[in-house]
Design an enzyme around this catalytic site. Structure first.
Site, PDB file in Angstrom:
ATOM      1  N   LYS A  69       0.842  -1.201   0.000  1.00 36.83           N
ATOM      2  CA  LYS A  69       0.000   0.000   0.000  1.00 36.83           C
ATOM      3  C   LYS A  69       0.876   1.249   0.000  1.00 36.83           C
ATOM      4  O   LYS A  69       1.918   1.293   0.661  1.00 36.83           O
ATOM      5  CB  LYS A  69      -0.919  -0.023   1.224  1.00 36.83           C
ATOM      6  CG  LYS A  69      -1.962   1.090   1.253  1.00 36.83           C
ATOM      7  CD  LYS A  69      -2.876   0.942   2.464  1.00 36.83           C
ATOM      8  CE  LYS A  69      -3.923   2.037   2.530  1.00 36.83           C
ATOM      9  NZ  LYS A  69      -4.818   1.897   3.701  1.00 36.83           N
TER      10      LYS A  69
ATOM     11  N   SER B 234      -9.959  -0.464   7.025  1.00 38.51           N
ATOM     12  CA  SER B 234      -9.383  -0.260   5.688  1.00 38.51           C
ATOM     13  C   SER B 234      -8.726  -1.481   5.072  1.00 38.51           C
ATOM     14  O   SER B 234      -8.378  -1.459   3.895  1.00 38.51           O
ATOM     15  CB  SER B 234      -8.378   0.894   5.724  1.00 38.51           C
ATOM     16  OG  SER B 234      -9.041   2.120   5.880  1.00 38.51           O
TER      17      SER B 234
ATOM     18  N   SER C 257      -9.664   1.979   2.964  1.00 40.17           N
ATOM     19  CA  SER C 257      -8.828   2.757   2.057  1.00 40.17           C
ATOM     20  C   SER C 257      -7.828   1.912   1.268  1.00 40.17           C
ATOM     21  O   SER C 257      -7.203   2.400   0.331  1.00 40.17           O
ATOM     22  CB  SER C 257      -8.069   3.808   2.869  1.00 40.17           C
ATOM     23  OG  SER C 257      -7.214   3.203   3.822  1.00 40.17           O
TER      24      SER C 257
END
Length: 488
Positions: A77, A176, A152
């Site tokens: 990420k 997330s 997210s």
């Protein structure tokens, strides 16, 4: 040739037998990424040159037969620092930021000879639940490209679900990892707070953030957690408790295990079809020998309100460091120091980030601190106590990961409150610092449903045990979106 259908253990056997090399596996993974990227948009940066250089070095010294992850590609990420690879947090503010150090989780992966293949798309500074607040692109759901992937960590979830890469890292502040895992039918774990070092993670909510793994199966998820979990003197919140092997209970039966089903997790705001799917899962656990009983978590209904006060307050403090002075974006129309600060932050941050900074600044301001931030902290304690009471009598808590299946692109991004409520079921876990996993549990109208299992602190082994037992008697994890096979 694609190897995306092979498990990590199968890939390891091929590498050890020299049927493929780390370079060949990396090249195949890069091709899997490129051939699917236009359809799903999982990545901000594909680090082809760095990855091939790492692979060549691993081939030169040889695959370590005792190291399961040797030569295995990993997507990361884009709020997790990677030396030599851009780390943008999906923000204009950091569009050109290249860290001079690796996050501890990344350093741990490198120490096991894993290959960082690229950086995945996300909501800007991890603020969002749909990956639509990214400065760069909107990621699309692997199962239906008209739907959101969740957020997210949307890019990390779709990268695994679409067959671009087998393993990825995300971060979870209020759901997330688990929400996008549910929306894309993969396994996503939010570890106990402090299990994985936050050093090198671009901070959002420091008392809530935790890095965790995505994988297609429970065992592979646990195998990746084995790599990234470590104590760390560079992280003051690093937990002292260490587990030797998170896969140790996988394969054991769950006869006699006591599982709690909170009535609040199947109440107001939960789609009836999601509820039906969860109740069907309950029958599976009972058939496996577990006892499932209804309980109450009475203060969980306050979780969203508490979270958005605490997380936004912490974010307003953490994001003060982005001012255009040391690194990242700087407004070119500023004529003095004040204008550098104001113009850079106004132009560099997106709307959702600015909204949360303002909310957090308000909550911490004189005259409002006691009414909002202090009160939120007190209610957070009540939420923690609710969990403690349940775990005094039960091994795990079971419920849906999300109140709905994936929603349409551009449907909630202009309705912040509706977007915030999508994290209704995941937020309490972060507030309490507990471990939680989302596993594939079925489909509603062709869209995946995730089942969430929550444990007391440091109970990841038990969570994996129960999750693997469920996985073994269902085939949801074996079902793949069309794009996995290479079709768009």
């Amino acid at each position: 040739m694609s190897f995306n259908h092979k498990t990590i253990e199968e890939l390891h056997d091929l590498l050890v037998a020299k049927e493929i090399s780390a370079t060949e596996l990396t090249q195949a993974t890069l091709e899997d990424i490129k051939s699917r990227e236009e359809a799903v948009g999982s990545f901000i940066t594909v680090s082809e040159e760095v990855a091939l250089k790492q692979a060549a070095a691993i081939d030169a010294k040889g695959i370590d037969a005792d190291n399961l992850m040797s030569g295995i590609p990993l997507a990361v990420k884009d709020n997790i620092s990677t030396k030599e690879i851009l780390t943008t947090a999906a923000s204009k503010m950091l569009y050109n930021y290249e860290p001079i150090f690796n996050a501890t989780s990344v350093a741990n992966a490198y120490a096991k000879d894993m290959i960082v293949i690229g950086k995945t798309n996300m909501d800007e500074f991890a603020m969002g639940g749909s990956t639509e607040t990214s400065y760069f692109k909107k990621t699309k759901n692997a199962w239906d490209h008209t739907k959101v992937p969740g957020g997210s960590s949307g890019g990390s979830a779709t990268a695994v679900a679409s067959g671009q890469v087998r393993l990825s890292l995300g971060s979870d502040t209020g759901g997330s990892i688990r929400q996008p895992a549910a929306f894309n039918s993969v396994v996503g774990l939010k570890p106990t707070y402090g299990t994985v070092s936050r050093y090198g993670l671009i901070a959002f909510g420091s008392s809530l953030d935790q890095i965790g793994p995505f994988a297609p199966t429970v065992k592979e998820n646990a195998q990746l957690l084995n790599v990234i979990a470590s104590s760390d003197v560079k992280d003051a919140t690093s937990a002292p408790v260490r587990i030797a092997d998170y896969t140790s209970k996988i394969g054991r039966d769950i006869k006699g295990m006591k599982i709690a089903l909170p009535k609040e997790y199947l109440g107001e705001g939960i789609d009836p079809e999601i509820k039906e799917t969860v109740l069907a899962s309950v029958k599976q656990f009972e058939a496996l020998g577990a006892t499932v009983e209804e309980v109450s978590l009475p203060h969980s209904k306050y979780g969203v309100a508490v979270y958005y006060i605490i997380a936004s307050s912490e974010a307003s403090s953490n994001l003060q460091r982005f001012d255009g002075i040391r690194y990242g974006f700087r407004a070119d129309d500023a004529k003095n120091l004040d204008e550098i600060y104001v113009n850079t932050r106004s132009q560099g941050f997106g709307d959702e980030v600015k909204r949360r900074i303002m909310l957090g600044t308000f909550s911490l301001s004189s005259g409002y601190y006691d009414a909002y931030f202090k009160k939120a902290g007190q209610v957070r304690t009540l939420i923690i106590q609710d969990f403690d009471k349940v775990f005094a009598d039960y091994d795990l808590i079971l419920g849906p990961t999300t109140p709905t299946v994936a929603f349409g692109l551009d449907t909630l991004n202009h309705d912040p409150v509706a977007m915030y409520l999508a994290d209704l079921l995941t937020i309490p876990v972060n507030l309490a610092g507990l471990p939680g996993i989302s596993i594939p549990a079925g489909f509603v109208d062709g869209l995946p449903v995730g089942l969430q299992l929550i444990g007391p602190k440091y109970a990841e082994e038990t969570i994996y045990q129960a999750a693997a037992a469920f996985e073994a008697v269902t085939d949801y994890h074996k079902q793949q979106p069309i794009i996995f096979g290479g079709d768009k």
